[in-house]
Design an enzyme around this catalytic site. Structure first.
Site, PDB file in Angstrom:
ATOM      1  N   GLN A   1      -9.342  -4.539  -6.932  1.00 54.31           N
ATOM      2  CA  GLN A   1      -8.563  -3.384  -6.478  1.00 54.31           C
ATOM      3  C   GLN A   1      -9.452  -2.333  -5.848  1.00 54.31           C
ATOM      4  OE1 GLN A   1      -5.043  -1.940  -6.853  1.00 54.31           O
ATOM      5  NE2 GLN A   1      -5.276  -4.004  -6.148  1.00 54.31           N
TER       6      GLN A   1
ATOM      7  N   ILE B   1     -10.294  -0.888 -18.974  1.00 56.45           N
ATOM      8  CA  ILE B   1     -10.143  -1.807 -17.847  1.00 56.45           C
ATOM      9  C   ILE B   1      -9.628  -3.126 -18.411  1.00 56.45           C
ATOM     10  CG2 ILE B   1     -11.349  -3.005 -15.989  1.00 56.45           C
ATOM     11  CD1 ILE B   1     -10.979   0.102 -15.642  1.00 56.45           C
TER      12      ILE B   1
ATOM     13  N   GLU C   1      -5.005   3.457  -6.836  1.00 56.72           N
ATOM     14  CA  GLU C   1      -5.045   4.531  -5.833  1.00 56.72           C
ATOM     15  C   GLU C   1      -6.411   5.211  -5.787  1.00 56.72           C
ATOM     16  OE1 GLU C   1      -1.890   5.158  -4.371  1.00 56.72           O
ATOM     17  OE2 GLU C   1      -0.572   4.283  -5.873  1.00 56.72           O
TER      18      GLU C   1
ATOM     19  N   ILE D   1       2.415  -6.507  -6.043  1.00 55.80           N
ATOM     20  CA  ILE D   1       2.108  -6.526  -4.605  1.00 55.80           C
ATOM     21  C   ILE D   1       0.682  -6.990  -4.335  1.00 55.80           C
ATOM     22  CG2 ILE D   1       3.811  -4.752  -4.102  1.00 55.80           C
ATOM     23  CD1 ILE D   1       1.539  -2.724  -3.839  1.00 55.80           C
TER      24      ILE D   1
ATOM     25  N   PHE E   1       0.806  -1.224   0.000  1.00 55.44           N
ATOM     26  CA  PHE E   1       0.000   0.000   0.000  1.00 55.44           C
ATOM     27  C   PHE E   1       0.839   1.274   0.000  1.00 55.44           C
ATOM     28  CE2 PHE E   1      -2.187  -3.356   2.496  1.00 55.44           C
ATOM     29  CZ  PHE E   1      -3.084  -3.721   1.523  1.00 55.44           C
TER      30      PHE E   1
ATOM     31  N   LYS F   1      -5.320   3.478 -17.738  1.00 53.96           N
ATOM     32  CA  LYS F   1      -4.822   4.468 -16.780  1.00 53.96           C
ATOM     33  C   LYS F   1      -4.327   3.779 -15.498  1.00 53.96           C
ATOM     34  CE  LYS F   1      -7.592   8.406 -18.375  1.00 53.96           C
ATOM     35  NZ  LYS F   1      -8.708   9.318 -18.028  1.00 53.96           N
ATOM     36  N   GLY F   2      -5.212   3.241 -14.686  1.00 52.90           N
ATOM     37  CA  GLY F   2      -4.786   2.640 -13.415  1.00 52.90           C
ATOM     38  C   GLY F   2      -5.872   2.832 -12.378  1.00 52.90           C
TER      39      GLY F   2
ATOM     40  N   LYS G   1     -12.167  -8.343 -13.331  1.00 51.74           N
ATOM     41  CA  LYS G   1     -12.164  -8.995 -12.024  1.00 51.74           C
ATOM     42  C   LYS G   1     -11.083  -8.404 -11.110  1.00 51.74           C
ATOM     43  CE  LYS G   1     -12.479 -13.645 -10.141  1.00 51.74           C
ATOM     44  NZ  LYS G   1     -12.462 -15.073 -10.504  1.00 51.74           N
TER      45      LYS G   1
HETATM   46 MO1  MOS Z   1       1.082   3.536  -3.952  1.00 51.96          MO
HETATM   47  S1  MOS Z   1       0.848   4.666  -2.242  1.00 51.96           S
HETATM   48  O1  MOS Z   1       2.117   4.602  -4.887  1.00 51.96           O
HETATM   49  O2  MOS Z   1       1.878   2.166  -3.405  1.00 51.96           O
END
Ligand code: MOS
Length: 736
Positions: free
Chosen positions: A637, A628, A704, A465, A239, A700-701, A632
Site C-alpha cells: 500500500q 500492522i 491514504e 479495491i 483511489f 489504524k490504516g 507485505k
Molecule cells: Mo480513499 S480517497 O477515501 O478511496
C-alpha cells in the site's frame, strides 16, 4: 497476536503473508465488474456535452435511432425522471442524476446514452447525435470575479490571535502554493453491468461501497433497498473514484430497463476525466511566524478550491495544519469557488496530500530562514497533546517516525546548504516532510461460518479495491479461531452480505477487521458452549479465558494436551457448521483522545545541473499506523501511495482549456503518470504502535497516509539540490 485470543501456534496477524486472492487475480479467475457474462447483453455508450455552460436547445437523435443495432437512445427528452439526493453533502452521496433537464454545468456532462447490440454499433450511433446549444460564457478560473465564493464549507479553525502573533514574530515566512487538478486513473475504467429481473435490479459496478451505491440507486430509481443488489468483489483500482455512484451507474440501470436486457456500460478513458471525480486544484497561502529557536508562534493556512455548479463536494484541505504541529496562534480557512467544472471527489489522501504540500514546503522555507535543520524544526514543534482541544493522543509516534527515518536515511550526513551535494553533472538533494491522515472507523458487520471440516467462510459487504482486505480479514479470523489461513475463505463486495463501510478513508481494516474479530470470537464461544457440559470433551466446563486456539484445536491453557478440534466438537454434536453475524462499532474514543495516523517521508533527488531533469533516486516512508496486520500488503500500500506521490510531485496535472472548459489531456499519452522507469527502489518502515484505545486490533490504516508528504519531501529535496524553490506542482524542468 490478537488481544483476548492467545494461541498455541504462531499468529498470522502481523506476518507478511501472501494475498489470499493473489492466485485468483494472476490466473484471471477474479472477475471484475465488466467481465460478467450475460445472455443477450446490450452495450451502452455515453454522449457528453461539448460546452461548459448553457443549455441544450435541440438534440437530434433520429439518425442514431435507426443506425444498425441500436436499441434505444435516451436524452433529457425521454429519460425517466429520477430522484436526487438531499442537497446537503454527505459522504458517498451521488451527484445529481443525469438527463433530467437541458441545463449544462460543465464540459463533458452526460447528455445522451445510446444502447445497441454491440459496443461498436453503440459507439458509431453515438457519433450521429447532433446538438444545438444555447452557450453561455463559463466560469472556469478560481480568480474569476464573477464566480461565487463559498466560505462556509468548513468552519475556520482559530487559536489565539494569529494575525497579531504573525506580525510580531521574529522570523516570518509567507508564500502562495498551488496544486493542479489530478485524476485517479485506475487501470480499469469504471464499468457497470445492469440487469433487471422484473422490478429487481442487480448491478456489477466498480464501486468502493456496495451499500452506498445500493442506497443511492434505490433512492434515484424510487425502489426499496431490497429491490437493488450491488456486487463488486474485485475492482481494478479506484483511489477514491469509486466512493460515489457517478451518473453513468444510473444510466446503465435505466438503459437496461428501457431495452429489457442486461446492459454493460464501460466509460472510456477520456470520460473518466469528467465523470468519476478528480482531485481539485488548489491555491493556498501559508504564513508562519516563529522564534529564532524555531518555535512556531503563528500559523495561517488558507486554501481555495473549485466546487462544481451542481454539487457540494468538499475536502479537508487545511485540516491537518491545525493538529500536526503545535502553534499557539493559528488560523486555517477553506474556501470554495463555484465554477463550471466537473464534480470533484476524494483522491488518495484527499485534502491532506494537497494541504500538506503547502504547509510542509513552508516549514522547509522556515527552516532555511532560521538556519535550523528542517527535521529538527519539526521535532521542536511536536505536540504531546492535540493542540486544538488539549486532549491526549491515543497514540502519536511522529517523533519516532522522524528519528527512525533519520537514522535509516542517514540524515545526519546531510549538509545543510542547498547545492552542496553533487555527483558529476547531477545535483543531489535530500528533503523531509511530516505526514498525517485522520483515523477513521465506522460500524461494520460480518458473517462467519465455521464448517465441520474445519474451513471458514467470512462474508462482509466491503469491497477490496486492491489493498488486501480479504487477506487481513482471513488473518484475523485465523488467529481468533486458531485455524490455518489456508482453510479460510473471504467473500466480499455483495450488498446482500452484512454491512461494511465503503473502502475509503483508510477505515476498512479498523471497521471490518473489528467486525470479523468480534464475529470469529462469537464462534469460539459457541464451540465452547457446546462442550460446556460435555463430559466426553477435554474442554468440558472451560470458559473463553481458560483456552488457547491453534492448529485447528481449542486447548486448555493450563494443560495444552487437553484439547479438541472444532471438527471433533461439531461432529460429536451432529452439527454441519457454526455460524454467527457479529458487529463492531467505535465507542467514544474519538471524544476522549486526539487521534490520527502519523508518518515521516524522506526523499532524495538528482537534478541534472544543465538540463534541469529531475530524477527521484530514493524515498523512505516511515509510518506509525497502529498495528500492522500484514507487513507485505501494508508495505505494498505504501509503495503504491509513494508512486502516486512521485506522480503528484513531478508529473501529474490535468490541463483544462480555460476558454472552453475542455480537458485537453484526458488520455494516458498526455496525462503523465509514473512508470517503472520513474520509480527508484522505495523503502518502507513501520513504527509499531498497537493502539488498543481505538479498537481491539490496535489498527489504524495505511492506504491514504501512503501518499501524504511525498510531494513536499520531493519539493524540499529539489530545493536542497538546486537552491530553487518551486511552489507550484508538478515540479517540471521548465519551472526549474
Ligand atoms: Mo480513499 S480517497 O477515501 O478511496
Amino acid at each position: 497476536m490478537i488481544q483476548n485470543a492467545p494461541q498455541t501456534s504462531s499468529p498470522s496477524v502481523g506476518q507478511p503473508v501472501d494475498r489470499v486472492d493473489g492466485l485468483l487475480k494472476v490466473t484471471g479467475q477474479a472477475r471484475y465488474p465488466a467481465e460478467f457474462p450475460f445472455e443477450r447483453m446490450a452495450h451502452a455508450v455515453i454522449v457528453q456535452s461539448t460546452i461548459a455552460r448553457g443549455s441544450i436547445k435541440t438534440i437530434e437523435t433520429a439518425a442514431a435511432e435507426v443506425a444498425p443495432g441500436v436499441l434505444a437512445v435516451l436524452t433529457h427528452l425521454n429519460a425517466p425522471r429520477l430522484h436526487s439526493s438531499p442537497p446537503s453533502f454527505v459522504v458517498g452521496t451521488a451527484p445529481p442524476p443525469p438527463l433530467q433537464d437541458q441545463h449544462i454545468f460543465y464540459h463533458g456532462q452526460h447528455i445522451a446514452v445510446v444502447v445497441a447490440e454491440t459496443l461498436e454499433q453503440a459507439t458509431f450511433a453515438a457519433t450521429l447525435i447532433t446538438v444545438d446549444y444555447q452557450e453561455e460564457t463559463p466560469l472556469l478560473r478560481l480568480d474569476d470575479p464573477r464566480a461565487q465564493m463559498l466560505d462556509n464549507a468548513f468552519p475556520d479553525v482559530v487559536r489565539g490571535e494569529p494575525e497579531t502573533a504573525l506580525a510580531t514574530a521574529p522570523i516570518r515566512v509567507e508564500e502562495m502554493y498551488t496544486t493542479p487538478t489530478q485524476h485517479h486513473n485506475p487501470l480499469a475504467p469504471a464499468a457497470t453491468i445492469a440487469n433487471w429481473d422484473g422490478e429487481t435490479l442487480t448491478l456489477h459496478d466498480s464501486t468502493q461501497g456496495v451499500y452506498n451505491t445500493r442506497a443511492q440507486l434505490a433512492m434515484m430509481l424510487d425502489l426499496e433497498i431490497t429491490q437493488v443488489r450491488v456486487l463488486a468483489s474485485f475492482i481494478g483500482g479506484a483511489f477514491g473514484s469509486g466512493l460515489r455512484p457517478w451518473p453513468h451507474v444510473v444510466l446503465a440501470a435505466i438503459s437496461a430497463r428501457q431495452v429489457g436486457r442486461p446492459v454493460k456500460l464501460v466509460l472510456t478513458r477520456e470520460q473518466m476525466y469528467t465523470t468519476t471525480g478528480y482531485r481539485p486544484r488548489s491555491v493556498q497561502r501559508v504564513a508562519l511566524g516563529a522564534t529564532r529557536e524555531g518555535q512556531l508562534l503563528a500559523t495561517i493556512h488558507e486554501g481555495t478550491e473549485p466546487v462544481a455548479m451542481n454539487d457540494d463536494f468538499r475536502e479537508g484541505l487545511t485540516r491537518a495544519t491545525a493538529l500536526l504541529y503545535s502553534s499557539p496562534h493559528l488560523r486555517t480557512a477553506y474556501r470554495q469557488v463555484r465554477l463550471n467544472v466537473a464534480v470533484p471527489t476524494w483522491m488518495r489522501g484527499p485534502g491532506e496530500s494537497t494541504g500538506l504540500f503547502a504547509l510542509e514546503s513552508a516549514l522547509d522555507e522556515l527552516a532555511y530562514a532560521l538556519d535550523i535543520d528542517p527535521l529538527e524544526l519539526r521535532l521542536r514543534n511536536d505536540t504531546p497533546v492535540h493542540p486544538q482541544n488539549g486532549k491526549p493522543w491515543s497514540s502519536r509516534k511522529l517523533r519516532e517516525c522522524f528519528e527512525l527515518g533519520s537514522q535509516a536515511f542517514g540524515w545526519e550526513r546531510r549538509p545543510r546548504a542547498p547545492r552542496s551535494l553533487r555527483d558529476g553533472h547531477e545535483l543531489i538533494g535530500w528533503g523531509v516532510s511530516g505526514s498525517y491522515y485522520p483515523y477513521n472507523r465506522q460500524p461494520a458487520e460480518a458473517h462467519v461460518r465455521l464448517l465441520a471440516d474445519g474451513s471458514v467462510l467470512i462474508q462482509t459487504s466491503a469491497t477490496d479495491i486492491g489493498p488486501g482486505t480479504a487477506t487481513i480479514l482471513a488473518q484475523i479470523a485465523s488467529d481468533v479461531l486458531g485455524l490455518p489461513l489456508a482453510r479460510i475463505r473471504c467473500e466480499l463486495g455483495d450488498s446482500n452480505f452484512p454491512a461494511s463501510p465503503h473502502q475509503g478513508g483508510s477505515m476498512l481494516a479498523a471497521s471490518a477487521g473489528s467486525a470479523v474479530h468480534e464475529t470469529a470470537a462469537m464462534l469460539l464461544e459457541q464451540a465452547l458452549e457446546l462442550v460446556q457440559e460435555d463430559e466426553d470433551s477435554p474442554l468440558c466446563g472451560a470458559s473463553r479465558k481458560m483456552v488457547l486456539t491453534g492448529d485447528g484445536y481449542i486447548a486448555l491453557k493450563s494443560d495444552l494436551t487437553r484439547r479438541e478440534s472444532y471438527t471433533a466438537i461439531l461432529r460429536r454434536h451432529g452439527l454441519d457448521m457454526l455460524e454467527a453475524t457479529g458487529q463492531a462499532a467505535p465507542g467514544d474514543e474519538a471524544q476522549r483522545f486526539g487521534t490520527g495516523i502519523f508518518g515521516a517521508k524522506f526523499a532524495e533527488v538528482r537534478v541534472d545541473a544543465e538540463l534541469g531533469r529531475i530524477r527521484v533516486s530514493r524515498v523512505l516512508s516511515v509510518i506509525a499506523a497502529g498495528r500492522i496486520l500484514n507487513q507485505k500488503t501494508a508495505r505494498s500500500q505504501v509503495i503504491g501511495g509513494t508512486v502516486g506521490g512521485i506522480g503528484m510531485a513531478l508529473l501529474e496535472q490535468t490541463c483544462m482549456d480555460e476558454t472552453t472548459g475542455r480537458i485537453v489531456n484526458a488520455n494516458f499519452a498526455d496525462y503523465a503518470i509514473p512508470v517503472h522507469a520513474d520509480i527508484p527502489p522505495l523503502e518502507v518502515l513501520f513504527v509499531e504502535e498497537p493502539d488498543l484505545e481505538l479498537n481491539p486490533l490496535g489498527v489504524k490504516g495505511v492506504g491514504e497516509i501512503a501518499i501524504v508528504g511525498i510531494a513536499p519531501a520531493i519539493a524540499n529535496a529539489i530545493y536542497h539540490a538546486t537552491g530553487r524553490r518551486v511552489r507550484d506542482l508538478p515540479i517540471t524542468m521548465n519551472k526549474l
